[in-house]
Every structure is written in structure tokens, then in C-alpha cells.
Design a protein around this motif. Structure first.
Motif, short mmCIF file in Angstrom:
data_model
loop_
_atom_site.label_atom_id
_atom_site.label_comp_id
_atom_site.label_asym_id
_atom_site.label_seq_id
_atom_site.Cartn_x
_atom_site.Cartn_y
_atom_site.Cartn_z
N GLU A 181 10.20 27.61 -27.93
CA GLU A 181 11.55 27.69 -28.28
C GLU A 181 12.17 28.67 -27.38
O GLU A 181 12.04 29.98 -27.69
CB GLU A 181 11.96 27.72 -29.63
CG GLU A 181 13.52 27.46 -29.69
CD GLU A 181 13.80 25.81 -29.56
OE1 GLU A 181 14.84 25.59 -29.05
OE2 GLU A 181 12.93 25.07 -29.82
N GLU A 182 13.02 28.32 -26.15
CA GLU A 182 13.34 29.41 -25.28
C GLU A 182 14.44 30.27 -26.02
O GLU A 182 14.44 31.57 -25.58
CB GLU A 182 14.06 28.61 -24.11
CG GLU A 182 14.42 29.54 -22.86
CD GLU A 182 14.74 28.71 -21.64
OE1 GLU A 182 15.59 29.23 -20.97
OE2 GLU A 182 14.60 27.45 -21.54
N SER A 183 15.10 29.82 -26.91
CA SER A 183 16.18 30.69 -27.65
C SER A 183 15.49 31.80 -28.21
O SER A 183 15.98 32.92 -28.45
CB SER A 183 16.96 29.96 -28.38
OG SER A 183 16.45 29.37 -29.41
N VAL A 184 14.29 31.61 -28.49
CA VAL A 184 13.59 32.75 -29.51
C VAL A 184 13.00 33.59 -28.68
O VAL A 184 12.98 34.78 -28.93
CB VAL A 184 12.54 31.96 -30.46
CG1 VAL A 184 11.50 32.78 -31.06
CG2 VAL A 184 12.97 30.95 -31.23
N PHE A 185 12.66 33.20 -27.34
CA PHE A 185 12.18 34.30 -26.69
C PHE A 185 13.03 34.92 -25.32
O PHE A 185 12.18 35.74 -24.67
CB PHE A 185 10.78 33.56 -26.09
CG PHE A 185 9.67 33.24 -26.89
CD1 PHE A 185 8.87 34.17 -27.42
CD2 PHE A 185 9.69 31.98 -27.57
CE1 PHE A 185 7.88 34.07 -28.39
CE2 PHE A 185 8.78 31.73 -28.36
CZ PHE A 185 7.72 32.68 -28.90
N GLU A 186 14.04 34.52 -25.35
CA GLU A 186 14.84 34.66 -24.24
C GLU A 186 15.24 36.19 -24.08
O GLU A 186 15.00 36.83 -23.14
CB GLU A 186 16.20 34.08 -23.96
CG GLU A 186 17.16 34.22 -25.37
CD GLU A 186 18.31 33.32 -25.24
OE1 GLU A 186 18.23 32.33 -24.38
OE2 GLU A 186 19.10 33.41 -26.01
N GLU A 187 15.10 37.03 -25.25
CA GLU A 187 15.25 38.41 -25.11
C GLU A 187 14.02 39.05 -24.59
O GLU A 187 14.24 40.33 -24.29
CB GLU A 187 15.56 39.06 -26.55
CG GLU A 187 14.48 39.09 -27.70
CD GLU A 187 14.69 39.56 -29.03
OE1 GLU A 187 14.84 40.60 -29.16
OE2 GLU A 187 15.12 38.79 -29.81
N TYR A 188 12.86 38.43 -24.54
CA TYR A 188 11.80 38.98 -23.88
C TYR A 188 11.44 38.85 -22.40
O TYR A 188 10.53 39.28 -21.82
CB TYR A 188 10.33 38.83 -24.91
CG TYR A 188 10.40 39.05 -26.22
CD1 TYR A 188 10.49 40.53 -26.74
CD2 TYR A 188 11.01 38.06 -27.27
CE1 TYR A 188 10.61 40.80 -28.05
CE2 TYR A 188 11.21 38.61 -28.64
CZ TYR A 188 10.98 39.62 -29.12
OH TYR A 188 11.10 40.33 -30.14
#
Length: 159
Positions: A137-144
Motif C-alpha cells: 500500500e503506497e500510502s503506508v510506505f510513502e514516508e520511507y
């Protein structure tokens, strides 16, 4: 699949695990970098300046700070060590790498230490999804995004 093919695959898998346990691998063929801290990985370079680089295979020990996804958790070092590092599974979860995530869920003040051996990569979610065919899920990982992460090859409880 025949019994002979299954036997060959098991033999090849066992040989691969034995090789990982005894020698590991890295981008320069020298084996996994030992004695590496979580902070070292968090500061991994892409330019070959020395230290830990993207493409190295490392072994680090740290505390599971937060489970982000069934196939990802944030690994932290000592408080003085600095930032944590995201550890990703090349599969949908960490069972193939030897760890049941229910064993590492932080809580009740317990420090759960794990030893991770894996490849240091710069997180580009699109490339990661292509390479490993996992629908993260892109929204979960975008901060990384753009940060150094470890793609786990082996996990074990360390303490």
C-alpha cells in the motif's frame, strides 16, 4: 512436479540457506557486513564513498519499534543511534525468512530484539513492487520513499 524435481528444489534451497548462514553475500562478494548498526544502514550511501552502501548485504540487530505492515517493520537501534530502518520482506510476510510477526509485536514495555540479514536498498516502491511482485500500500510506505531499507533474507530473535 515430480518427486525428483521437488527433491532438487529442496536440495538447492538447503544449499542456499547453508551458504547464507556460513558466508552470506554482498555486492562485492565479501559476505555480509557484520558489526553494522541500524544508524549505519539509515545513512547508507549510493555513491561508493565508503561505509555501508546501497547494494551491500548487512547483518544488524535492533529493536522492533513498530510493525508497519505484515511484511514490514521499523527496526531501531539504541536511542542514541539515531533513526530507524524499515525492514521489508521479499514476500507478503516474514514466515519464509524465519520469523512469525506475532513474536515481535512490541508492547507491554518488552524490548523485542531481532537480528536481520539482508540487502540494503533505496526504497522506490514501484521498483520494489516490480522486483518482488508484492502489492504494498503506497500510502503506508510513502514516508520511507528514497530512504535506505533492508530487504530481509534472514530474521531471528536476538534476545
Amino acid at each position: 512436479m515430480t518427486g525428483r524435481t521437488r527433491g532438487r528444489r529442496r536440495g538447492a534451497a538447503a544449499a542456499g540457506v547453508a551458504l547464507l548462514l556460513t558466508a552470506g553475500c554482498s555486492s562485492d562478494g565479501a559476505g555480509p557486513e557484520e558489526g553494522v548498526t541500524v544508524a549505519d544502514v539509515a545513512q547508507a550511501e549510493t555513491d561508493g564513498d565508503g561505509g555501508i552502501e546501497v547494494g551491500d548485504v548487512v547483518t544488524v540487530t535492533g529493536e522492533v519499534v513498530r510493525v508497519v505492515d505484515p511484511g514490514a517493520f521499523l527496526l531501531g537501534g539504541d536511542a542514541a543511534d539515531g533513526p530507524g530502518v524499515l525492514v521489508l520482506s521479499p514476500t507478503a510476510d516474514f514466515e519464509a525468512e524465519g520469523l512469525d510477526m506475532t513474536d515481535v509485536l512490541p508492547g507491554d514495555g518488552d524490548d523485542v530484539l531481532v537480528r536481520v540479514t539482508g540487502l540494503v536498498r533505496e526504497l522506490s516502491l514501484g521498483e520494489f513492487q516490480e522486483d518482488y511482485a508484492i502489492p504494498y500500500e503506497e500510502s503506508v510506505f510513502e514516508e520511507y520513499a528514497g530512504e535506505a531499507v533492508i530487504v530481509a533474507e534472514r530474521l531471528e530473535l536476538a534476545g
